[in-house]
Design an enzyme around this catalytic site. Structure first.
Site, mmCIF file in Angstrom:
data_model
loop_
_atom_site.group_PDB
_atom_site.id
_atom_site.type_symbol
_atom_site.label_atom_id
_atom_site.label_comp_id
_atom_site.label_asym_id
_atom_site.label_seq_id
_atom_site.Cartn_x
_atom_site.Cartn_y
_atom_site.Cartn_z
ATOM 1 N N HIS A 1 51.369 20.138 13.382
ATOM 2 C CA HIS A 1 51.677 20.909 14.597
ATOM 3 C C HIS A 1 50.739 20.562 15.751
ATOM 4 C CE1 HIS A 1 53.796 24.205 12.013
ATOM 5 N NE2 HIS A 1 54.521 23.125 12.141
ATOM 6 N N CYS B 1 49.483 13.319 27.973
ATOM 7 C CA CYS B 1 50.014 13.097 29.320
ATOM 8 C C CYS B 1 51.518 12.830 29.224
ATOM 9 C CB CYS B 1 49.325 11.914 29.991
ATOM 10 S SG CYS B 1 50.022 11.541 31.617
ATOM 11 N N GLY C 1 46.599 29.964 2.696
ATOM 12 C CA GLY C 1 46.484 30.730 3.931
ATOM 13 C C GLY C 1 47.633 30.569 4.895
ATOM 14 N N ALA D 1 40.301 32.839 1.250
ATOM 15 C CA ALA D 1 40.230 31.383 1.030
ATOM 16 C C ALA D 1 38.807 30.926 0.733
ATOM 17 C CB ALA D 1 40.772 30.663 2.263
HETATM 18 C C1 BV8 Z 1 61.586 22.226 14.151
HETATM 19 C C2 BV8 Z 1 51.459 25.002 17.082
HETATM 20 C C3 BV8 Z 1 63.344 20.585 13.949
HETATM 21 C C4 BV8 Z 1 51.318 25.737 18.357
HETATM 22 C C5 BV8 Z 1 53.198 26.089 15.732
HETATM 23 C C6 BV8 Z 1 65.656 30.189 12.029
HETATM 24 C C7 BV8 Z 1 65.430 30.054 10.683
HETATM 25 C C8 BV8 Z 1 64.570 29.034 10.229
HETATM 26 C C9 BV8 Z 1 63.923 28.168 11.102
HETATM 27 C C10 BV8 Z 1 64.156 28.330 12.441
HETATM 28 C C11 BV8 Z 1 65.008 29.312 12.908
HETATM 29 N N1 BV8 Z 1 65.024 29.235 14.236
HETATM 30 C C12 BV8 Z 1 64.214 28.224 14.634
HETATM 31 C C13 BV8 Z 1 63.688 27.667 13.555
HETATM 32 C C14 BV8 Z 1 62.751 26.544 13.526
HETATM 33 C C15 BV8 Z 1 61.335 27.003 13.913
HETATM 34 C C16 BV8 Z 1 60.890 28.124 13.020
HETATM 35 O O1 BV8 Z 1 60.517 27.910 11.886
HETATM 36 N N2 BV8 Z 1 60.935 29.364 13.579
HETATM 37 C C17 BV8 Z 1 60.516 30.533 12.765
HETATM 38 C C18 BV8 Z 1 59.727 31.459 13.621
HETATM 39 C C19 BV8 Z 1 61.724 31.198 12.176
HETATM 40 N N3 BV8 Z 1 60.522 25.835 13.683
HETATM 41 C C20 BV8 Z 1 60.387 24.938 14.701
HETATM 42 O O2 BV8 Z 1 60.815 25.088 15.828
HETATM 43 C C21 BV8 Z 1 59.652 23.665 14.316
HETATM 44 N N4 BV8 Z 1 60.388 22.509 14.723
HETATM 45 O O3 BV8 Z 1 62.114 22.947 13.333
HETATM 46 O O4 BV8 Z 1 62.114 21.021 14.584
HETATM 47 C C22 BV8 Z 1 62.960 19.779 12.723
HETATM 48 C C23 BV8 Z 1 63.022 20.356 11.473
HETATM 49 C C24 BV8 Z 1 62.731 19.572 10.339
HETATM 50 C C25 BV8 Z 1 62.302 18.241 10.453
HETATM 51 C C26 BV8 Z 1 62.230 17.713 11.753
HETATM 52 C C27 BV8 Z 1 62.530 18.499 12.881
HETATM 53 C C28 BV8 Z 1 58.275 23.595 15.017
HETATM 54 C C29 BV8 Z 1 57.410 24.710 14.554
HETATM 55 C C30 BV8 Z 1 55.967 24.496 15.036
HETATM 56 C C31 BV8 Z 1 55.582 25.521 16.082
HETATM 57 N N5 BV8 Z 1 54.147 25.427 16.389
HETATM 58 N N6 BV8 Z 1 51.873 25.902 16.022
HETATM 59 C C32 BV8 Z 1 50.283 26.839 18.290
HETATM 60 O O5 BV8 Z 1 49.510 26.902 17.316
HETATM 61 O O6 BV8 Z 1 50.251 27.594 19.275
HETATM 62 S S1 BV8 Z 1 53.671 27.174 14.469
HETATM 63 C C33 BV8 Z 1 52.283 28.182 14.192
HETATM 64 O O7 BV8 Z 1 52.791 29.372 13.624
HETATM 65 C C34 BV8 Z 1 51.287 27.649 13.190
HETATM 66 O O8 BV8 Z 1 51.069 26.270 13.315
HETATM 67 C C35 BV8 Z 1 51.932 28.020 11.859
HETATM 68 O O9 BV8 Z 1 52.908 27.067 11.499
HETATM 69 C C36 BV8 Z 1 52.632 29.334 12.210
HETATM 70 C C37 BV8 Z 1 51.787 30.512 11.824
HETATM 71 O O10 BV8 Z 1 51.864 30.638 10.462
HETATM 72 P P1 BV8 Z 1 50.510 30.683 9.554
HETATM 73 O O11 BV8 Z 1 49.625 29.542 9.877
HETATM 74 O O12 BV8 Z 1 51.001 30.836 8.164
HETATM 75 O O13 BV8 Z 1 49.773 32.010 10.092
HETATM 76 P P2 BV8 Z 1 50.208 33.545 9.891
HETATM 77 O O14 BV8 Z 1 49.337 34.312 10.781
HETATM 78 O O15 BV8 Z 1 51.700 33.701 9.990
HETATM 79 O O16 BV8 Z 1 49.838 33.865 8.350
HETATM 80 C C38 BV8 Z 1 48.502 33.775 7.945
HETATM 81 C C39 BV8 Z 1 48.522 33.887 6.412
HETATM 82 O O17 BV8 Z 1 47.183 33.705 5.942
HETATM 83 C C40 BV8 Z 1 49.018 35.244 5.916
HETATM 84 O O18 BV8 Z 1 49.896 35.039 4.812
HETATM 85 C C41 BV8 Z 1 47.731 35.946 5.447
HETATM 86 O O19 BV8 Z 1 47.945 36.712 4.311
HETATM 87 C C42 BV8 Z 1 46.847 34.763 5.065
HETATM 88 N N7 BV8 Z 1 45.409 35.032 5.263
HETATM 89 C C43 BV8 Z 1 44.831 35.725 6.286
HETATM 90 N N8 BV8 Z 1 43.469 35.711 6.120
HETATM 91 C C44 BV8 Z 1 43.221 34.964 4.991
HETATM 92 C C45 BV8 Z 1 44.468 34.523 4.456
HETATM 93 N N9 BV8 Z 1 44.569 33.780 3.337
HETATM 94 C C46 BV8 Z 1 43.386 33.446 2.714
HETATM 95 N N10 BV8 Z 1 42.144 33.835 3.176
HETATM 96 C C47 BV8 Z 1 42.024 34.583 4.293
HETATM 97 N N11 BV8 Z 1 40.823 34.957 4.705
HETATM 98 ZN ZN ZN Z 2 48.824 9.651 31.959
#
Ligand code: BV8
Ligand code: ZN
Length: 237
Positions: free
Chosen positions: A105, A113, A171, A215
């Site tokens: 990601h 750019c 995580g 973690a």
């Molecule tokens: C794509 C960068 C086509 C930017 C990010 C409907 C159904 C299904 C899918 C879709 C849909 N509609 C649209 C989609 C696709 C969409 C998607 O999945 N949407 C979701 C919301 C439904 N995906 C996309 O658009 C992707 N692109 O699909 O292109 C394609 C497909 C296949 C192959 C080629 C092309 C692009 C998605 C990327 C978006 N950018 N980040 C930024 O960071 O600002 S996503 C961003 O959110 C993160 O990178 C990460 O992926 C996500 C957050 O999730 P987590 O990291 O898991 O964090 P979260 O807070 O949710 O959870 C934390 C976990 O840790 C918890 O479980 C907690 O219990 C645990 N935890 C907390 N503390 C601890 C811990 N564990 C251990 N120890 C601790 N101390």
């Molecule tokens: Zn440039």
């Protein structure tokens, strides 16, 4: 033993970086899932640049934790038999010593750019529209993958999942695709799957084994166990 590890925001939580969920889901009243889109950037570039400038500045105030360090030791032990894939845009894996990290990601500390397609290491801000070091255009954006954009290195990741022996998810809530589908892909290949997570995730039932806890405790314990079991010690040279 070929291993693919996928990390999410939870691996950096104990370093002080808010997860997408912990942040109360809101950033300055905005849903990160909304701010992190090309549509938002087109509609309100200042809002999006401020979102990422704030997160980039935060990186200077945090350090890797025991989970990041344990994964760097695992890379030392397994060499090319480990592929570390992260959804995180922070650089804590690298700062802990991991050399081969796949940022599917993107990365906060890289500016992209959109005029010359150049990418530049960046620790400052982008809100003030600094010129591109390559072509001088004021068209720099964070090198992160927004919703609706295609993640990076998908082929490399799929190839590694295709012939690995163990898939480990650390995580992550299993909400965002395609990352959330990796466990299914691994299962379809008969791969053993392990989840290390603080809470139950949307994918927990897809894992052969799912361990609960922070973690910083689960990951070092798992790494020591794996290295003892495989007799893998630091790769010399
Ligand atoms: C794509 C960068 C086509 C930017 C990010 C409907 C159904 C299904 C899918 C879709 C849909 N509609 C649209 C989609 C696709 C969409 C998607 O999945 N949407 C979701 C919301 C439904 N995906 C996309 O658009 C992707 N692109 O699909 O292109 C394609 C497909 C296949 C192959 C080629 C092309 C692009 C998605 C990327 C978006 N950018 N980040 C930024 O960071 O600002 S996503 C961003 O959110 C993160 O990178 C990460 O992926 C996500 C957050 O999730 P987590 O990291 O898991 O964090 P979260 O807070 O949710 O959870 C934390 C976990 O840790 C918890 O479980 C907690 O219990 C645990 N935890 C907390 N503390 C601890 C811990 N564990 C251990 N120890 C601790 N101390
Ligand atoms: Zn440039």
């Amino acid at each position: 033993m070929r291993v693919v590890v996928l990390t999410g925001a939870g691996v950096s939580a104990e370093s002080g970086l808010a997860t997408f969920r912990d942040a109360g889901g809101l950033w300055e009243g905005h849903d990160p899932m909304v701010v992190a889109t090309p549509e938002s950037f087109a509609a309100d570039p200042d809002l999006v640049q401020r979102f990422y400038d704030a997160r980039r500045a935060e990186l200077a105030r945090v350090e890797p934790n025991a989970a990041h360090r344990a994964l760097a030791r695992l890379e030392d032990a397994l060499g090319d038999d480990l592929l570390l894939v992260t959804q995180n845009v922070d650089d804590l894996h690298e700062r802990a010593g991991s050399r081969r990290v796949v940022h599917m990601h993107g990365r906060l500390r890289v500016a992209w750019c959109t005029a010359c397609d150049g990418r530049h290491d960046w620790t400052g801000t982008l809100l003030d529209l600094p010129p591109c070091p390559g072509c001088g255009a004021e068209r720099l954006r964070p090198d992160v993958v927004w919703f609706g954009e295609i993640p990076y290195e998908m082929e490399r990741i799929e190839d590694a999942l295709w012939d690995c022996d163990l898939f480990v998810s650390i995580g992550t809530s299993g909400v965002v695709y395609p990352a959330a589908a990796f466990v299914q892909y691994a299962l379809s290949r008969g791969v053993t799957t392990l989840e290390l997570n603080l809470d139950v995730s949307d994918a927990s039932t897809d894992f052969h084994v799912s361990r609960r806890g922070p973690a910083s405790e689960l990951v070092p314990a798992w790494v020591e166990g794996l290295m003892a079991a495989t007799g893998a010690g630091p790769v010399s040279g």
